[in-house]
Design a protein around this motif. Structure first.
Motif, PDB file in Angstrom:
ATOM      1  N   LYS A 168       0.844  -1.192   0.000  1.00  0.00           N
ATOM      2  CA  LYS A 168       0.000   0.000   0.000  1.00  0.00           C
ATOM      3  C   LYS A 168       0.881   1.244   0.000  1.00  0.00           C
ATOM      4  CE  LYS A 168      -4.003  -2.128   0.771  1.00  0.00           C
ATOM      5  NZ  LYS A 168      -5.207  -2.017   0.042  1.00  0.00           N
ATOM      6  N   VAL A 169       0.460   2.236  -0.761  1.00  0.00           N
ATOM      7  CA  VAL A 169       1.179   3.501  -0.843  1.00  0.00           C
ATOM      8  C   VAL A 169       0.414   4.507   0.002  1.00  0.00           C
ATOM      9  CG1 VAL A 169       1.904   5.361  -2.373  1.00  0.00           C
ATOM     10  CG2 VAL A 169       2.056   3.000  -3.136  1.00  0.00           C
ATOM     11  N   GLY A 170       1.109   5.081   0.972  1.00  0.00           N
ATOM     12  CA  GLY A 170       0.475   6.038   1.862  1.00  0.00           C
ATOM     13  C   GLY A 170       0.754   7.474   1.463  1.00  0.00           C
ATOM     14  N   PRO A 171       0.145   8.416   2.175  1.00  0.00           N
ATOM     15  CA  PRO A 171       0.352   9.833   1.873  1.00  0.00           C
ATOM     16  C   PRO A 171       1.814  10.262   1.992  1.00  0.00           C
ATOM     17  CG  PRO A 171      -1.483   9.561   3.387  1.00  0.00           C
ATOM     18  CD  PRO A 171      -0.837   8.215   3.227  1.00  0.00           C
ATOM     19  N   GLY A 172       2.547   9.712   2.939  1.00  0.00           N
ATOM     20  CA  GLY A 172       3.952  10.075   3.115  1.00  0.00           C
ATOM     21  C   GLY A 172       4.780   9.787   1.868  1.00  0.00           C
ATOM     22  N   TYR A 173       4.497   8.678   1.227  1.00  0.00           N
ATOM     23  CA  TYR A 173       5.212   8.319   0.001  1.00  0.00           C
ATOM     24  C   TYR A 173       4.918   9.345  -1.093  1.00  0.00           C
ATOM     25  CZ  TYR A 173       6.605   5.713  -4.136  1.00  0.00           C
ATOM     26  OH  TYR A 173       7.190   5.331  -5.309  1.00  0.00           O
ATOM     27  N   ILE A 174       3.653   9.687  -1.253  1.00  0.00           N
ATOM     28  CA  ILE A 174       3.253  10.654  -2.279  1.00  0.00           C
ATOM     29  C   ILE A 174       3.856  12.022  -1.993  1.00  0.00           C
ATOM     30  CG2 ILE A 174       1.280  11.810  -3.354  1.00  0.00           C
ATOM     31  CD1 ILE A 174       1.560   8.829  -4.077  1.00  0.00           C
ATOM     32  N   TYR A 175       3.829  12.443  -0.729  1.00  0.00           N
ATOM     33  CA  TYR A 175       4.435  13.745  -0.378  1.00  0.00           C
ATOM     34  C   TYR A 175       5.929  13.750  -0.672  1.00  0.00           C
ATOM     35  CZ  TYR A 175       0.049  14.570   2.150  1.00  0.00           C
ATOM     36  OH  TYR A 175      -1.258  14.722   2.495  1.00  0.00           O
ATOM     37  N   GLY A 176       6.602  12.667  -0.359  1.00  0.00           N
ATOM     38  CA  GLY A 176       8.025  12.571  -0.642  1.00  0.00           C
ATOM     39  C   GLY A 176       8.304  12.591  -2.138  1.00  0.00           C
ATOM     40  N   LEU A 177       7.467  11.900  -2.885  1.00  0.00           N
ATOM     41  CA  LEU A 177       7.619  11.852  -4.330  1.00  0.00           C
ATOM     42  C   LEU A 177       7.446  13.233  -4.949  1.00  0.00           C
ATOM     43  CD1 LEU A 177       8.010   9.842  -6.687  1.00  0.00           C
ATOM     44  CD2 LEU A 177       5.534   9.689  -6.810  1.00  0.00           C
ATOM     45  N   ILE A 178       6.406  13.937  -4.554  1.00  0.00           N
ATOM     46  CA  ILE A 178       6.139  15.250  -5.135  1.00  0.00           C
ATOM     47  C   ILE A 178       7.151  16.282  -4.662  1.00  0.00           C
ATOM     48  CG2 ILE A 178       4.492  16.170  -3.452  1.00  0.00           C
ATOM     49  CD1 ILE A 178       4.139  16.431  -7.245  1.00  0.00           C
ATOM     50  N   SER A 179       7.688  16.105  -3.462  1.00  0.00           N
ATOM     51  CA  SER A 179       8.675  17.080  -2.965  1.00  0.00           C
ATOM     52  C   SER A 179       9.988  17.007  -3.748  1.00  0.00           C
ATOM     53  CB  SER A 179       8.926  16.867  -1.467  1.00  0.00           C
ATOM     54  OG  SER A 179       9.613  15.666  -1.250  1.00  0.00           O
ATOM     55  N   VAL A 180      10.217  15.901  -4.442  1.00  0.00           N
ATOM     56  CA  VAL A 180      11.395  15.782  -5.304  1.00  0.00           C
ATOM     57  C   VAL A 180      11.023  16.124  -6.749  1.00  0.00           C
ATOM     58  CG1 VAL A 180      13.096  14.174  -6.236  1.00  0.00           C
ATOM     59  CG2 VAL A 180      12.480  14.077  -3.820  1.00  0.00           C
ATOM     60  N   ALA A 181       9.873  15.648  -7.214  1.00  0.00           N
ATOM     61  CA  ALA A 181       9.494  15.825  -8.618  1.00  0.00           C
ATOM     62  C   ALA A 181       9.183  17.279  -8.960  1.00  0.00           C
ATOM     63  CB  ALA A 181       8.288  14.939  -8.944  1.00  0.00           C
ATOM     64  N   ALA A 182       8.431  17.966  -8.124  1.00  0.00           N
ATOM     65  CA  ALA A 182       8.025  19.343  -8.445  1.00  0.00           C
ATOM     66  C   ALA A 182       9.220  20.297  -8.520  1.00  0.00           C
ATOM     67  CB  ALA A 182       6.979  19.843  -7.451  1.00  0.00           C
ATOM     68  N   PRO A 183      10.108  20.319  -7.524  1.00  0.00           N
ATOM     69  CA  PRO A 183      11.279  21.190  -7.676  1.00  0.00           C
ATOM     70  C   PRO A 183      12.163  20.801  -8.865  1.00  0.00           C
ATOM     71  CG  PRO A 183      11.034  20.544  -5.388  1.00  0.00           C
ATOM     72  CD  PRO A 183      10.061  19.726  -6.185  1.00  0.00           C
ATOM     73  N   GLY A 184      12.264  19.509  -9.152  1.00  0.00           N
ATOM     74  CA  GLY A 184      13.041  19.072 -10.307  1.00  0.00           C
ATOM     75  C   GLY A 184      12.445  19.583 -11.608  1.00  0.00           C
ATOM     76  N   TRP A 185      11.133  19.543 -11.716  1.00  0.00           N
ATOM     77  CA  TRP A 185      10.447  20.037 -12.904  1.00  0.00           C
ATOM     78  C   TRP A 185      10.683  21.542 -13.057  1.00  0.00           C
ATOM     79  CZ3 TRP A 185       5.575  17.540 -15.057  1.00  0.00           C
ATOM     80  CH2 TRP A 185       5.076  18.252 -16.150  1.00  0.00           C
ATOM     81  N   VAL A 186      10.521  22.282 -11.960  1.00  0.00           N
ATOM     82  CA  VAL A 186      10.701  23.732 -11.998  1.00  0.00           C
ATOM     83  C   VAL A 186      12.140  24.094 -12.358  1.00  0.00           C
ATOM     84  CG1 VAL A 186      10.667  25.826 -10.587  1.00  0.00           C
ATOM     85  CG2 VAL A 186       8.783  24.200 -10.432  1.00  0.00           C
ATOM     86  N   LEU A 187      13.102  23.420 -11.734  1.00  0.00           N
ATOM     87  CA  LEU A 187      14.504  23.713 -12.038  1.00  0.00           C
ATOM     88  C   LEU A 187      14.866  23.336 -13.478  1.00  0.00           C
ATOM     89  CD1 LEU A 187      16.246  22.666  -8.710  1.00  0.00           C
ATOM     90  CD2 LEU A 187      15.991  24.984  -9.633  1.00  0.00           C
ATOM     91  N   GLY A 188      14.321  22.241 -13.956  1.00  0.00           N
ATOM     92  CA  GLY A 188      14.559  21.854 -15.349  1.00  0.00           C
ATOM     93  C   GLY A 188      13.984  22.861 -16.329  1.00  0.00           C
ATOM     94  N   THR A 189      12.791  23.363 -16.021  1.00  0.00           N
ATOM     95  CA  THR A 189      12.182  24.388 -16.863  1.00  0.00           C
ATOM     96  C   THR A 189      13.001  25.669 -16.840  1.00  0.00           C
ATOM     97  OG1 THR A 189       9.992  23.442 -16.455  1.00  0.00           O
ATOM     98  CG2 THR A 189      10.078  25.713 -17.269  1.00  0.00           C
ATOM     99  N   LEU A 190      13.456  26.056 -15.662  1.00  0.00           N
ATOM    100  CA  LEU A 190      14.290  27.256 -15.536  1.00  0.00           C
ATOM    101  C   LEU A 190      15.587  27.103 -16.330  1.00  0.00           C
ATOM    102  CD1 LEU A 190      14.892  30.032 -14.220  1.00  0.00           C
ATOM    103  CD2 LEU A 190      15.925  28.757 -12.333  1.00  0.00           C
ATOM    104  N   CYS A 191      16.243  25.957 -16.173  1.00  0.00           N
ATOM    105  CA  CYS A 191      17.493  25.724 -16.910  1.00  0.00           C
ATOM    106  C   CYS A 191      17.256  25.749 -18.422  1.00  0.00           C
ATOM    107  CB  CYS A 191      18.112  24.385 -16.517  1.00  0.00           C
ATOM    108  SG  CYS A 191      18.771  24.367 -14.845  1.00  0.00           S
ATOM    109  N   GLY A 192      16.147  25.159 -18.861  1.00  0.00           N
ATOM    110  CA  GLY A 192      15.822  25.164 -20.291  1.00  0.00           C
ATOM    111  C   GLY A 192      15.571  26.566 -20.811  1.00  0.00           C
ATOM    112  N   ALA A 193      14.859  27.374 -20.025  1.00  0.00           N
ATOM    113  CA  ALA A 193      14.577  28.750 -20.445  1.00  0.00           C
ATOM    114  C   ALA A 193      15.860  29.571 -20.513  1.00  0.00           C
ATOM    115  CB  ALA A 193      13.581  29.392 -19.487  1.00  0.00           C
ATOM    116  N   VAL A 194      16.707  29.430 -19.526  1.00  0.00           N
ATOM    117  CA  VAL A 194      17.983  30.175 -19.516  1.00  0.00           C
ATOM    118  C   VAL A 194      18.863  29.713 -20.674  1.00  0.00           C
ATOM    119  CG1 VAL A 194      20.119  30.552 -18.219  1.00  0.00           C
ATOM    120  CG2 VAL A 194      17.904  30.699 -17.052  1.00  0.00           C
ATOM    121  N   ALA A 195      18.985  28.404 -20.848  1.00  0.00           N
ATOM    122  CA  ALA A 195      19.824  27.879 -21.928  1.00  0.00           C
ATOM    123  C   ALA A 195      19.288  28.300 -23.296  1.00  0.00           C
ATOM    124  CB  ALA A 195      19.906  26.355 -21.842  1.00  0.00           C
TER     125      ALA A 195
END
Length: 120
Positions: free
Chosen positions: A1-28
């Motif tokens: 079973k996947v609990g809320p803690g797993y989802i929170y941990g997943l999104i806390s890594v994925a969302a900043p990674g997405w934002v930083l990747g978008t920022l790097c792409g825009a700058v580049a």
């Protein structure tokens, strides 16, 4: 079973990674010469083709989806009333129509409760 803690941990890594990747792409994109940016714009289509073609070769439903999306996209280019729709909305409309039709015509069969318990 996947609990809320797993989802929170997943999104806390994925969302900043997405934002930083978008920022790097825009700058580049702003630092690179226009010819390279244009070449990369074409390269992304090649990347999508590399993802789609092997799947379409082995699955006729995916092949039908690709063909349907191509036909529907072409209609948006040639029909007078549809020509006025922006490219972004065309992508959204084609995706929803083709994916929705495929999901309706070819639903994925869910495993029964017994299969899930045995991991099959």
């Amino acid at each position: 079973k996947v609990g809320p803690g797993y989802i929170y941990g997943l999104i806390s890594v994925a969302a900043p990674g997405w934002v930083l990747g978008t920022l790097c792409g825009a700058v580049a994109g702003n630092l690179m010469p226009a010819s390279l940016v244009n070449a990369l714009g074409i390269a992304i289509y090649g990347m999508f083709l590399a993802i789609i073609i092997p799947q379409a070769k082995s699955d006729k439903v995916i092949l039908a989806c690709v063909a349907g999306a191509m036909v529907l996209s072409a209609l948006f280019e040639v029909l007078p009333g549809l020509k006025r729709v922006s490219a972004g909305f065309v992508i959204i409309i084609v995706t929803v129509v083709v994916a929705g039709t495929a999901a309706w015509l070819f639903p994925v069969k869910e495993p029964s409760g017994e299969d899930r318990e045995h991991g099959t």
